[in-house]
Design a protein around this motif. Structure first.
Motif, PDB file in Angstrom:
ATOM      1  N   VAL B  99       0.893  -1.165   0.000  1.00 28.42           N
ATOM      2  CA  VAL B  99       0.000   0.000   0.000  1.00 28.42           C
ATOM      3  C   VAL B  99       0.927   1.210   0.000  1.00 28.42           C
ATOM      4  CG1 VAL B  99      -1.888   1.172   1.179  1.00 28.42           C
ATOM      5  CG2 VAL B  99      -1.662  -1.304   1.352  1.00 28.42           C
ATOM      6  N   GLY B 100       1.344   1.636  -1.167  1.00 26.29           N
ATOM      7  CA  GLY B 100       2.340   2.707  -1.279  1.00 26.29           C
ATOM      8  C   GLY B 100       3.598   2.321  -0.527  1.00 26.29           C
ATOM      9  N   ASP B 101       4.259   3.332   0.037  1.00 27.93           N
ATOM     10  CA  ASP B 101       5.475   3.065   0.810  1.00 27.93           C
ATOM     11  C   ASP B 101       5.169   2.851   2.285  1.00 27.93           C
ATOM     12  OD1 ASP B 101       7.082   3.300  -1.416  1.00 27.93           O
ATOM     13  OD2 ASP B 101       7.321   5.462  -1.178  1.00 27.93           O
ATOM     14  N   THR B 122      -8.420  -6.403  -4.224  1.00 27.00           N
ATOM     15  CA  THR B 122      -7.391  -5.829  -3.346  1.00 27.00           C
ATOM     16  C   THR B 122      -6.820  -4.558  -3.966  1.00 27.00           C
ATOM     17  OG1 THR B 122      -6.802  -7.999  -2.471  1.00 27.00           O
ATOM     18  CG2 THR B 122      -5.166  -6.268  -2.228  1.00 27.00           C
ATOM     19  N   ARG B 123      -6.567  -4.599  -5.248  1.00 29.08           N
ATOM     20  CA  ARG B 123      -5.992  -3.418  -5.900  1.00 29.08           C
ATOM     21  C   ARG B 123      -6.949  -2.229  -5.849  1.00 29.08           C
ATOM     22  NH1 ARG B 123      -2.869  -6.958 -10.424  1.00 29.08           N
ATOM     23  NH2 ARG B 123      -1.232  -7.586  -8.979  1.00 29.08           N
ATOM     24  N   LYS B 124      -8.234  -2.523  -5.981  1.00 33.39           N
ATOM     25  CA  LYS B 124      -9.220  -1.436  -5.892  1.00 33.39           C
ATOM     26  C   LYS B 124      -9.210  -0.834  -4.478  1.00 33.39           C
ATOM     27  CE  LYS B 124     -12.453  -2.998  -9.433  1.00 33.39           C
ATOM     28  NZ  LYS B 124     -13.735  -3.676  -9.704  1.00 33.39           N
ATOM     29  N   SER B 125      -9.136  -1.702  -3.489  1.00 32.50           N
ATOM     30  CA  SER B 125      -9.116  -1.210  -2.102  1.00 32.50           C
ATOM     31  C   SER B 125      -7.857  -0.400  -1.832  1.00 32.50           C
ATOM     32  CB  SER B 125      -9.169  -2.382  -1.119  1.00 32.50           C
ATOM     33  OG  SER B 125     -10.388  -3.044  -1.224  1.00 32.50           O
ATOM     34  N   ILE B 126      -6.748  -0.883  -2.364  1.00 30.53           N
ATOM     35  CA  ILE B 126      -5.477  -0.199  -2.108  1.00 30.53           C
ATOM     36  C   ILE B 126      -5.502   1.225  -2.655  1.00 30.53           C
ATOM     37  CG2 ILE B 126      -3.045  -0.159  -2.834  1.00 30.53           C
ATOM     38  CD1 ILE B 126      -3.018  -3.196  -2.314  1.00 30.53           C
ATOM     39  N   GLU B 127      -6.112   1.386  -3.798  1.00 31.52           N
ATOM     40  CA  GLU B 127      -6.203   2.741  -4.371  1.00 31.52           C
ATOM     41  C   GLU B 127      -6.874   3.701  -3.387  1.00 31.52           C
ATOM     42  OE1 GLU B 127      -8.192   2.598  -8.149  1.00 31.52           O
ATOM     43  OE2 GLU B 127      -6.694   1.241  -9.014  1.00 31.52           O
ATOM     44  N   LYS B 128      -7.864   3.192  -2.670  1.00 31.88           N
ATOM     45  CA  LYS B 128      -8.579   4.041  -1.709  1.00 31.88           C
ATOM     46  C   LYS B 128      -7.786   4.224  -0.420  1.00 31.88           C
ATOM     47  CE  LYS B 128     -12.843   2.139  -3.554  1.00 31.88           C
ATOM     48  NZ  LYS B 128     -13.790   1.029  -3.343  1.00 31.88           N
ATOM     49  N   VAL B 129      -7.201   3.133   0.051  1.00 30.54           N
ATOM     50  CA  VAL B 129      -6.493   3.186   1.344  1.00 30.54           C
ATOM     51  C   VAL B 129      -5.227   4.036   1.246  1.00 30.54           C
ATOM     52  CG1 VAL B 129      -5.253   1.805   3.061  1.00 30.54           C
ATOM     53  CG2 VAL B 129      -7.419   0.988   2.144  1.00 30.54           C
ATOM     54  N   VAL B 130      -4.534   3.942   0.117  1.00 32.82           N
ATOM     55  CA  VAL B 130      -3.275   4.682  -0.001  1.00 32.82           C
ATOM     56  C   VAL B 130      -3.524   6.194   0.061  1.00 32.82           C
ATOM     57  CG1 VAL B 130      -3.105   4.938  -2.539  1.00 32.82           C
ATOM     58  CG2 VAL B 130      -1.042   4.568  -1.193  1.00 32.82           C
ATOM     59  N   VAL B 131      -4.670   6.632  -0.438  1.00 28.62           N
ATOM     60  CA  VAL B 131      -5.012   8.060  -0.364  1.00 28.62           C
ATOM     61  C   VAL B 131      -5.166   8.477   1.100  1.00 28.62           C
ATOM     62  CG1 VAL B 131      -6.797   9.767  -0.911  1.00 28.62           C
ATOM     63  CG2 VAL B 131      -6.157   8.044  -2.612  1.00 28.62           C
ATOM     64  N   ILE B 132      -5.821   7.628   1.876  1.00 24.51           N
ATOM     65  CA  ILE B 132      -6.042   7.946   3.301  1.00 24.51           C
ATOM     66  C   ILE B 132      -4.711   7.987   4.055  1.00 24.51           C
ATOM     67  CG2 ILE B 132      -7.185   7.202   5.430  1.00 24.51           C
ATOM     68  CD1 ILE B 132      -9.241   5.741   3.611  1.00 24.51           C
ATOM     69  N   LEU B 133      -3.843   7.006   3.768  1.00 20.58           N
ATOM     70  CA  LEU B 133      -2.546   6.968   4.464  1.00 20.58           C
ATOM     71  C   LEU B 133      -1.693   8.174   4.092  1.00 20.58           C
ATOM     72  CD1 LEU B 133      -1.581   3.174   4.432  1.00 20.58           C
ATOM     73  CD2 LEU B 133      -2.866   4.463   6.127  1.00 20.58           C
ATOM     74  N   ASP B 134      -1.799   8.617   2.843  1.00 12.84           N
ATOM     75  CA  ASP B 134      -1.076   9.831   2.439  1.00 12.84           C
ATOM     76  C   ASP B 134      -1.596  11.042   3.209  1.00 12.84           C
ATOM     77  OD1 ASP B 134       0.595   8.566   0.704  1.00 12.84           O
ATOM     78  OD2 ASP B 134      -0.588   8.978  -1.095  1.00 12.84           O
ATOM     79  N   GLU B 135      -2.913  11.104   3.371  1.00  9.00           N
ATOM     80  CA  GLU B 135      -3.510  12.216   4.134  1.00  9.00           C
ATOM     81  C   GLU B 135      -2.990  12.207   5.572  1.00  9.00           C
ATOM     82  OE1 GLU B 135      -7.771  11.920   4.081  1.00  9.00           O
ATOM     83  OE2 GLU B 135      -7.849  11.962   1.881  1.00  9.00           O
ATOM     84  N   ILE B 136      -2.968  11.010   6.160  1.00  3.98           N
ATOM     85  CA  ILE B 136      -2.546  10.870   7.560  1.00  3.98           C
ATOM     86  C   ILE B 136      -1.100  11.328   7.736  1.00  3.98           C
ATOM     87  CG2 ILE B 136      -1.958   9.182   9.332  1.00  3.98           C
ATOM     88  CD1 ILE B 136      -4.337   7.537   8.309  1.00  3.98           C
ATOM     89  N   ALA B 137      -0.264  10.979   6.758  1.00  5.49           N
ATOM     90  CA  ALA B 137       1.165  11.304   6.869  1.00  5.49           C
ATOM     91  C   ALA B 137       1.387  12.807   6.983  1.00  5.49           C
ATOM     92  CB  ALA B 137       1.912  10.748   5.661  1.00  5.49           C
ATOM     93  N   GLU B 138       0.457  13.597   6.462  1.00  6.27           N
ATOM     94  CA  GLU B 138       0.632  15.050   6.494  1.00  6.27           C
ATOM     95  C   GLU B 138      -0.049  15.697   7.691  1.00  6.27           C
ATOM     96  OE1 GLU B 138      -0.587  16.537   2.696  1.00  6.27           O
ATOM     97  OE2 GLU B 138       0.889  15.313   1.633  1.00  6.27           O
ATOM     98  N   MET B 139      -0.770  14.916   8.468  1.00  7.96           N
ATOM     99  CA  MET B 139      -1.474  15.493   9.622  1.00  7.96           C
ATOM    100  C   MET B 139      -0.539  15.603  10.824  1.00  7.96           C
ATOM    101  SD  MET B 139      -5.008  13.389   9.229  1.00  7.96           S
ATOM    102  CE  MET B 139      -5.935  14.076  10.569  1.00  7.96           C
ATOM    103  N   PRO B 140      -0.716  16.663  11.627  1.00  6.84           N
ATOM    104  CA  PRO B 140       0.095  16.748  12.852  1.00  6.84           C
ATOM    105  C   PRO B 140      -0.265  15.617  13.803  1.00  6.84           C
ATOM    106  CG  PRO B 140      -1.635  18.413  12.854  1.00  6.84           C
ATOM    107  CD  PRO B 140      -1.681  17.757  11.508  1.00  6.84           C
ATOM    108  N   GLN B 141       0.741  15.090  14.480  1.00 11.95           N
ATOM    109  CA  GLN B 141       0.479  13.954  15.357  1.00 11.95           C
ATOM    110  C   GLN B 141       0.186  14.422  16.779  1.00 11.95           C
ATOM    111  OE1 GLN B 141       3.507  11.005  14.952  1.00 11.95           O
ATOM    112  NE2 GLN B 141       2.982  10.617  12.823  1.00 11.95           N
ATOM    113  N   PRO B 142      -0.833  13.858  17.379  1.00 13.68           N
ATOM    114  CA  PRO B 142      -1.151  14.221  18.767  1.00 13.68           C
ATOM    115  C   PRO B 142       0.036  13.900  19.685  1.00 13.68           C
ATOM    116  CG  PRO B 142      -2.901  12.902  17.786  1.00 13.68           C
ATOM    117  CD  PRO B 142      -1.755  12.853  16.847  1.00 13.68           C
TER     118      PRO B 142
END
Lengths: 196, 161
Positions: B99-101, B122-142
């Motif tokens: 799922v991406g890197d 699985t590939r269809k799901s990954i396309e959706k999940v990788v977008v979410i993980l990219d979003e998370i990576a840019e969010m400030p961490q509590p």
């Protein structure tokens, strides 16, 4: 960096036991596995050769319990110590949060200790990690050997500036194992609190 | 450090969870795990009818280590990575896809499920999940405060003496 799963309320930290071949890394883990209550530990996974030398790694998950609603867990790994398994060692260091460097007290292993420490620095550097940024505890193992080198001699080679916390141990007898792990875990937790 | 730390929380976690649930239903697999590259389970789902799952920590650790070793092998062969791994036994299959890197999506299923179907969904799901993980990576961490450290050290005393 530790993995924090806020939704599942879990914090996972990775501690790696590093050191030359046959210095007692797996013995440390086996002792922890044998002494920690069953409900607080997971399965111990050992990928070893027929003569029980670690081939890829040993792995033991350890539950600390719940802290402020977060299930906190340490994942303990060993690396293979033999020189020719460096690719495996490098992989196991990925994302490491803390290190226990296990040194061998036998006189004929002084050079192996030094080479392993140098190898640790190099492998961390390849992951873009400065050795000073990772909590490291030094365990001088096999203190029960009749011809064990003086601890200070070993430290002089591995940690000449005396920057690391040092514990003497005889992992085969279970001496110093928990003390070392506790010190490393503590450093990891402190860093976790400071960084976030 | 080179390995990104993933912090799944709130709405992002719920979305990832939902995608895994859908994947489970669409494919008919037994278990579905999202594992980070360090070998920690980020999220997991299992079919209602599935038997008791294996030790997920061990599965995640071995999957991540295997993926890391496979990636090293890929590099030696001039590839950036091998994005998927399939392990087929007599009765069961383990399928892992990057799922991406950030992470690895792992599915475990029996011989009644077609691998091709699993790959497609699985590939269809990954396309959706990788977008979410990219979003998370840019969010400030509590932040975790000193109280966390004190509480954890106290538990360490209980566990290790």
């Amino acid at each position: 960096m530790s993995t924090i799963n806020f939704a599942a309320r879990e914090i996972n930290c990775k501690i790696v036991y590093y050191g030359p071949g046959m210095c007692g890394k797996t013995t440390n883990l086996k002792h922890v596995f044998g002494r920690v209550p069953e409900h607080l530990r997971g399965e111990m996974v050992s990928l070893a050769t027929e003569d029980e030398r670690t081939l890829f790694f040993d792995f033991l998950p350890l539950d600390l319990g719940s802290v402020q609603g977060f299930k906190t867990r340490f994942h303990l790994y060993t690396v293979p110590g033999q020189v020719f398994y460096n690719a495996s060692r490098k992989l196991i260091l990925r994302g490491v949060d803390g290190i226990v460097f296990v040194a061998d007290s036998a006189p004929n292993r002084l050079r192996a200790n030094a080479e392993s420490m140098r190898n640790l620095r190099e492998n961390l550097a390849e992951h873009g990690i400065d050795v000073r940024d990772v909590p490291i505890v030094l365990q001088v193992n096999k203190r029960d050997l009749p011809d064990a080198l003086p601890t200070e001699m070993i430290r002089a080679v591995l940690d000449p500036k005396k920057e690391l916390t040092l514990y003497e141990a005889s992992a085969a007898q279970g001496v110093g194992v928990f003390e070392t792990l506790k010190a490393a875990s503590r450093l990891v937790l402190e860093k976790l609190s400071q960084n976030r | 450090m080179i390995e990104p730390s993933l912090a799944l929380y709130g709405e992002a976690y719920a979305r990832v969870d939902q995608h895994l649930e859908e994947l489970l239903e669409q494919t008919g697999v037994r278990y579905c795990l999202l594992v980070d590259r360090k070998g920690f389970v980020l999220s997991h789902k299992e079919a209602l009818w599935a038997p008791r799952p294996p030790a997920l920590d061990s599965v995640a650790t071995l999957v991540a280590s295997n993926a890391a070793a496979t990636a090293a092998l890929a590099n030696m062969l001039g590839e950036r990575t091998f994005s998927e791994q399939t392990h087929q036994g007599d009765n069961g299959t383990l399928y892992v896809e990057s799922v991406g890197d950030h992470a690895l999506l792992t599915l475990i299923f029996d011989s009644s499920v077609a691998l091709g179907k699993v790959k497609v969904y699985t590939r269809k799901s990954i396309e959706k999940v990788v977008v979410i993980l990219d979003e998370i990576a840019e969010m400030p961490q509590p932040e975790l405060g000193d109280d966390f450290s004190k509480g954890a050290v106290s538990l360490l005393d209980d566990l290790l003496g």
